[in-house]
Design an enzyme around this catalytic site. Structure first.
Site, PDB file in Angstrom:
ATOM      1  N   THR A  84       8.397 -42.519 -11.682  1.00 17.95           N
ATOM      2  CA  THR A  84       8.307 -41.367 -10.778  1.00 17.95           C
ATOM      3  C   THR A  84       8.313 -41.819  -9.312  1.00 17.95           C
ATOM      4  O   THR A  84       7.895 -42.943  -9.002  1.00 17.95           O
ATOM      5  CB  THR A  84       7.002 -40.597 -11.080  1.00 17.95           C
ATOM      6  OG1 THR A  84       6.686 -39.753  -9.991  1.00 17.95           O
ATOM      7  CG2 THR A  84       5.812 -41.534 -11.269  1.00 17.95           C
ATOM      8  N   ASP A  85       8.708 -40.909  -8.431  1.00 20.60           N
ATOM      9  CA  ASP A  85       8.626 -41.214  -6.994  1.00 20.60           C
ATOM     10  C   ASP A  85       7.164 -41.208  -6.502  1.00 20.60           C
ATOM     11  O   ASP A  85       6.884 -41.620  -5.386  1.00 20.60           O
ATOM     12  CB  ASP A  85       9.477 -40.223  -6.172  1.00 20.60           C
ATOM     13  CG  ASP A  85       9.024 -38.769  -6.290  1.00 20.60           C
ATOM     14  OD1 ASP A  85       8.139 -38.472  -7.120  1.00 20.60           O
ATOM     15  OD2 ASP A  85       9.562 -37.921  -5.543  1.00 20.60           O
ATOM     16  N   GLU A  86       6.242 -40.734  -7.377  1.00 21.21           N
ATOM     17  CA  GLU A  86       4.844 -40.621  -6.945  1.00 21.21           C
ATOM     18  C   GLU A  86       4.188 -41.992  -6.752  1.00 21.21           C
ATOM     19  O   GLU A  86       3.146 -42.100  -6.109  1.00 21.21           O
ATOM     20  CB  GLU A  86       4.048 -39.755  -7.934  1.00 21.21           C
ATOM     21  CG  GLU A  86       4.702 -38.396  -8.112  1.00 21.21           C
ATOM     22  CD  GLU A  86       3.838 -37.333  -8.778  1.00 21.21           C
ATOM     23  OE1 GLU A  86       2.611 -37.466  -8.794  1.00 21.21           O
ATOM     24  OE2 GLU A  86       4.417 -36.351  -9.280  1.00 21.21           O
ATOM     25  N   TYR A 145      -2.728 -40.641 -11.861  1.00 22.80           N
ATOM     26  CA  TYR A 145      -1.438 -40.645 -12.579  1.00 22.80           C
ATOM     27  C   TYR A 145      -0.463 -41.612 -11.916  1.00 22.80           C
ATOM     28  O   TYR A 145       0.142 -42.469 -12.566  1.00 22.80           O
ATOM     29  CB  TYR A 145      -0.843 -39.220 -12.601  1.00 22.80           C
ATOM     30  CG  TYR A 145       0.639 -39.162 -12.914  1.00 22.80           C
ATOM     31  CD1 TYR A 145       1.119 -39.481 -14.184  1.00 22.80           C
ATOM     32  CD2 TYR A 145       1.569 -38.775 -11.943  1.00 22.80           C
ATOM     33  CE1 TYR A 145       2.482 -39.426 -14.471  1.00 22.80           C
ATOM     34  CE2 TYR A 145       2.926 -38.714 -12.227  1.00 22.80           C
ATOM     35  CZ  TYR A 145       3.378 -39.041 -13.488  1.00 22.80           C
ATOM     36  OH  TYR A 145       4.730 -38.994 -13.774  1.00 22.80           O
ATOM     37  N   LYS A 190       1.258 -45.139 -13.316  1.00 26.37           N
ATOM     38  CA  LYS A 190       2.712 -45.293 -13.390  1.00 26.37           C
ATOM     39  C   LYS A 190       3.124 -46.524 -12.568  1.00 26.37           C
ATOM     40  O   LYS A 190       3.986 -47.299 -12.980  1.00 26.37           O
ATOM     41  CB  LYS A 190       3.437 -44.045 -12.864  1.00 26.37           C
ATOM     42  CG  LYS A 190       3.317 -42.806 -13.739  1.00 26.37           C
ATOM     43  CD  LYS A 190       3.929 -42.950 -15.118  1.00 26.37           C
ATOM     44  CE  LYS A 190       5.431 -43.014 -15.132  1.00 26.37           C
ATOM     45  NZ  LYS A 190       5.973 -43.027 -16.520  1.00 26.37           N
TER      46      LYS A 190
HETATM   47  P1  NAD Z   1       5.738 -34.676 -20.946  1.00 26.21           P
HETATM   48  O1  NAD Z   1       4.280 -34.673 -20.621  1.00 26.21           O
HETATM   49  O2  NAD Z   1       6.460 -33.381 -21.082  1.00 26.21           O
HETATM   50  O3  NAD Z   1       5.988 -35.490 -22.303  1.00 26.21           O
HETATM   51  C1  NAD Z   1       5.387 -36.722 -22.581  1.00 26.21           C
HETATM   52  C2  NAD Z   1       5.651 -37.035 -24.044  1.00 26.21           C
HETATM   53  O4  NAD Z   1       5.080 -38.331 -24.325  1.00 26.21           O
HETATM   54  C3  NAD Z   1       5.010 -36.046 -25.018  1.00 26.21           C
HETATM   55  O5  NAD Z   1       5.932 -35.682 -26.017  1.00 26.21           O
HETATM   56  C4  NAD Z   1       3.843 -36.835 -25.611  1.00 26.21           C
HETATM   57  O6  NAD Z   1       3.502 -36.448 -26.941  1.00 26.21           O
HETATM   58  C5  NAD Z   1       4.379 -38.258 -25.564  1.00 26.21           C
HETATM   59  N1  NAD Z   1       3.311 -39.265 -25.550  1.00 26.21           N
HETATM   60  C6  NAD Z   1       2.197 -39.278 -24.772  1.00 26.21           C
HETATM   61  N2  NAD Z   1       1.437 -40.352 -25.069  1.00 26.21           N
HETATM   62  C7  NAD Z   1       2.104 -41.044 -26.036  1.00 26.21           C
HETATM   63  C8  NAD Z   1       1.836 -42.233 -26.732  1.00 26.21           C
HETATM   64  N3  NAD Z   1       0.733 -42.950 -26.503  1.00 26.21           N
HETATM   65  N4  NAD Z   1       2.725 -42.659 -27.648  1.00 26.21           N
HETATM   66  C9  NAD Z   1       3.857 -41.948 -27.920  1.00 26.21           C
HETATM   67  N5  NAD Z   1       4.148 -40.788 -27.285  1.00 26.21           N
HETATM   68  C10 NAD Z   1       3.291 -40.344 -26.355  1.00 26.21           C
HETATM   69  O7  NAD Z   1       6.399 -35.601 -19.850  1.00 26.21           O
HETATM   70  P2  NAD Z   1       7.783 -35.467 -19.056  1.00 26.21           P
HETATM   71  O8  NAD Z   1       7.596 -34.538 -17.936  1.00 26.21           O
HETATM   72  O9  NAD Z   1       8.869 -35.254 -20.032  1.00 26.21           O
HETATM   73  O10 NAD Z   1       7.885 -36.933 -18.433  1.00 26.21           O
HETATM   74  C11 NAD Z   1       8.507 -37.989 -19.175  1.00 26.21           C
HETATM   75  C12 NAD Z   1       8.500 -39.257 -18.331  1.00 26.21           C
HETATM   76  O11 NAD Z   1       9.169 -39.009 -17.102  1.00 26.21           O
HETATM   77  C13 NAD Z   1       7.104 -39.757 -17.959  1.00 26.21           C
HETATM   78  O12 NAD Z   1       7.094 -41.147 -18.018  1.00 26.21           O
HETATM   79  C14 NAD Z   1       6.912 -39.272 -16.522  1.00 26.21           C
HETATM   80  O13 NAD Z   1       6.030 -40.117 -15.816  1.00 26.21           O
HETATM   81  C15 NAD Z   1       8.334 -39.375 -16.004  1.00 26.21           C
HETATM   82  N6  NAD Z   1       8.665 -38.469 -14.891  1.00 26.21           N
HETATM   83  C16 NAD Z   1       8.437 -37.123 -15.020  1.00 26.21           C
HETATM   84  C17 NAD Z   1       8.802 -36.275 -13.970  1.00 26.21           C
HETATM   85  C18 NAD Z   1       8.590 -34.778 -14.073  1.00 26.21           C
HETATM   86  O14 NAD Z   1       8.788 -34.070 -13.077  1.00 26.21           O
HETATM   87  N7  NAD Z   1       8.245 -34.220 -15.226  1.00 26.21           N
HETATM   88  C19 NAD Z   1       9.381 -36.795 -12.801  1.00 26.21           C
HETATM   89  C20 NAD Z   1       9.609 -38.175 -12.716  1.00 26.21           C
HETATM   90  C21 NAD Z   1       9.252 -39.002 -13.772  1.00 26.21           C
HETATM   91  P1  TYD Z   2       2.988 -30.357 -10.463  1.00 23.01           P
HETATM   92  O1  TYD Z   2       3.960 -29.555 -11.246  1.00 23.01           O
HETATM   93  O2  TYD Z   2       1.610 -30.525 -11.025  1.00 23.01           O
HETATM   94  O3  TYD Z   2       3.687 -31.766 -10.204  1.00 23.01           O
HETATM   95  P2  TYD Z   2       3.256 -33.014  -9.239  1.00 23.01           P
HETATM   96  O4  TYD Z   2       1.926 -32.767  -8.671  1.00 23.01           O
HETATM   97  O5  TYD Z   2       3.286 -34.175 -10.174  1.00 23.01           O
HETATM   98  O6  TYD Z   2       4.310 -33.081  -8.195  1.00 23.01           O
HETATM   99  O7  TYD Z   2       2.826 -29.719  -9.010  1.00 23.01           O
HETATM  100  C1  TYD Z   2       3.917 -29.599  -8.127  1.00 23.01           C
HETATM  101  C2  TYD Z   2       3.392 -29.064  -6.801  1.00 23.01           C
HETATM  102  O8  TYD Z   2       2.932 -27.734  -6.967  1.00 23.01           O
HETATM  103  C3  TYD Z   2       2.206 -29.838  -6.255  1.00 23.01           C
HETATM  104  O9  TYD Z   2       2.325 -29.912  -4.836  1.00 23.01           O
HETATM  105  C4  TYD Z   2       1.003 -29.005  -6.643  1.00 23.01           C
HETATM  106  C5  TYD Z   2       1.542 -27.602  -6.588  1.00 23.01           C
HETATM  107  N1  TYD Z   2       0.942 -26.624  -7.520  1.00 23.01           N
HETATM  108  C6  TYD Z   2       0.481 -25.396  -7.063  1.00 23.01           C
HETATM  109  O10 TYD Z   2       0.510 -25.104  -5.841  1.00 23.01           O
HETATM  110  N2  TYD Z   2      -0.020 -24.490  -7.956  1.00 23.01           N
HETATM  111  C7  TYD Z   2      -0.085 -24.766  -9.298  1.00 23.01           C
HETATM  112  O11 TYD Z   2      -0.548 -23.888 -10.089  1.00 23.01           O
HETATM  113  C8  TYD Z   2       0.398 -26.032  -9.764  1.00 23.01           C
HETATM  114  C9  TYD Z   2       0.342 -26.382 -11.223  1.00 23.01           C
HETATM  115  C10 TYD Z   2       0.914 -26.937  -8.840  1.00 23.01           C
END
Ligand code: NAD
Ligand code: TYD
Length: 338
Positions: free
Chosen positions: A123-125, A150, A154
């Protein structure tokens, strides 16, 4: 090719598996997922009859399961993680195991089995926060400076992954992507929470003043970017991925969604801010220039598609919505006690 995809029942992982199979129908995919609250077993039921896809319920921290699966694999794509910032603030310990030890377990096994390619999703975080007032943006050379638990876990996993390339020559690539949105995202996350609140006649909680910045990428574009890096990326390299030319304020996203859904701005409710609330802006110049990837979906068209999907798939999100709102209720009660 034989792939081990971890976390493939989650949001991005399930979209990725569907994308990969549509582009590489002869490849065999094993999906290893622990099925936490964030997974939805229905996400890939359309592949039940596909003989090139199999699902294994298991934990990436379980060395014996991982070793068993890894023995017949060419490519690992590691999505599995605990992913919600608010949950990481509520219970940081939960994140250490999967995000750090789990990634380490996979890396160790990949090395032992001489895997041809390990792609780690990040992630960019990990880069921390940008100054709201300037035009600064994260890039591959930005030093890690994570803020939330988080992001810290990461970042730790990314460091482990790169160390396995530098120290043991494990063929590895990493992508650090901005916020994703699209179908199959758990309604605990911002965009699906806003949409599902509006579909259930609830107000929209905006943290602080709604001025925090995020870059947003439609999930299909992320899946194509991962595919591009796997196929054409340079081993040992990191690629940042983003979707926008200008990062967007949360309030602007909400206003766009309200407009598309024909709802009033009176539904906005400003709530207590998240502690140490970051701002993100990411440059995706390297992947564009080196690998000719760029997003295909605009923010407006991506939001329209996403809203349409949540409108048409209420059975998919109803249970997860109750669970998510219970979590937020617990978080609010906790904040009020402090
Ligand atoms: P998500 O929370 O929707 O899904 C995570 C999945 O991982 C779930 O199916 C869960 O059951 C599985 N999981 C969790 N712990 C596990 C374990 N110990 N063993 C096996 N499986 C396990 O997540 P997502 O949003 O699809 O994100 C996927 C990846 O992308 C993550 O690594 C996250 O850090 C990265 N990412 C997400 C975003 C975003 O905006 N969602 C952005 C950048 C990077
Ligand atoms: P989120 O989806 O939790 O992703 P991340 O914090 O990993 O970027 O939140 C995205 C942005 O939205 C973040 O700045 C927090 C804000 N936010 C709200 O303002 N209200 C909400 O109910 C949620 C879940 C997030």
């Amino acid at each position: 090719m034989r792939l081990l995809v971890t976390g493939g029942l989650g949001f991005i992982g399930s979209n990725f598996i569907r994308h990969w199979i549509s582009q590489h129908s002869k490849d065999q995919i094993t999906n290893l997922d622990k099925v936490t609250y964030a997974a939805n077993p229905d996400n890939l039921t359309d592949l039940d009859s596909n003989s090139n896809y199999r699902f294994i319920k298991g934990d990436i921290c379980d060395q014996s399961v991982v070793d068993q699966l890894m023995s017949n694999i060419d490519l690992v794509v590691n999505f599995a993680a605990e992913t919600h910032v608010d949950r990481s603030i509520d219970d940081p310990l939960l994140f250490v195991k999967t995000n750090v030890l789990g990634t380490y377990t996979l890396l160790k096994s990949a090395l032992k089995h001489k895997i041809k390619h390990f792609h780690h999703i990040s992630t960019d975080e990990v880069y921390g926060t940008i100054d709201h007032e300037t035009k600064d943006e994260f890039s591959e050379t930005t030093p890690f400076d994570p803020t939330s638990p988080y992001a810290a876990y990461k970042a730790s996993a990314d460091h482990f992954a790169l160390s396995f390339f530098k120290t043991y020559d494990l063929p590895l690539t990493i992508t650090n992507c901005s916020n994703n949105y699209g179908p199959y995202q758990n309604p605990e996350k911002f965009i699906p929470r806003v949409i599902t609140n509006l579909l259930t006649n609830k107000k929209i909680p905006i943290y602080g003043k709604g001025e925090n910045l995020r870059d947003w990428l439609y999930v299909d574009d992320h899946c194509r970017a991962i595919e591009t890096v796997i196929e054409h990326g340079k081993v040992g390299e990191t690629y940042c991925i983003g979707g926008l030319k200008e990062a967007c304020r949360n309030i602007d996203i909400v206003k766009k969604i309200l407009k598309i859904m024909g709802k009033s701005e009176n539904l906005i409710k400003y709530v207590t801010d998240r502690p140490a609330h970051d701002n993100y802006r990411v440059s995706w110049k390297k992947i564009k220039e080196d690998l000719a990837w760029e997003p295909q979906e605009s923010l407006d068209s991506g939001l329209e598609k996403t809203i349409d999907w949540y409108q048409k798939n209420q059975d998919w999100w109803k249970k997860a919505k109750i669970e998510a709102e219970n979590f937020y209720q617990k978080l609010d009660n906790y904040k009020n006690l402090k």
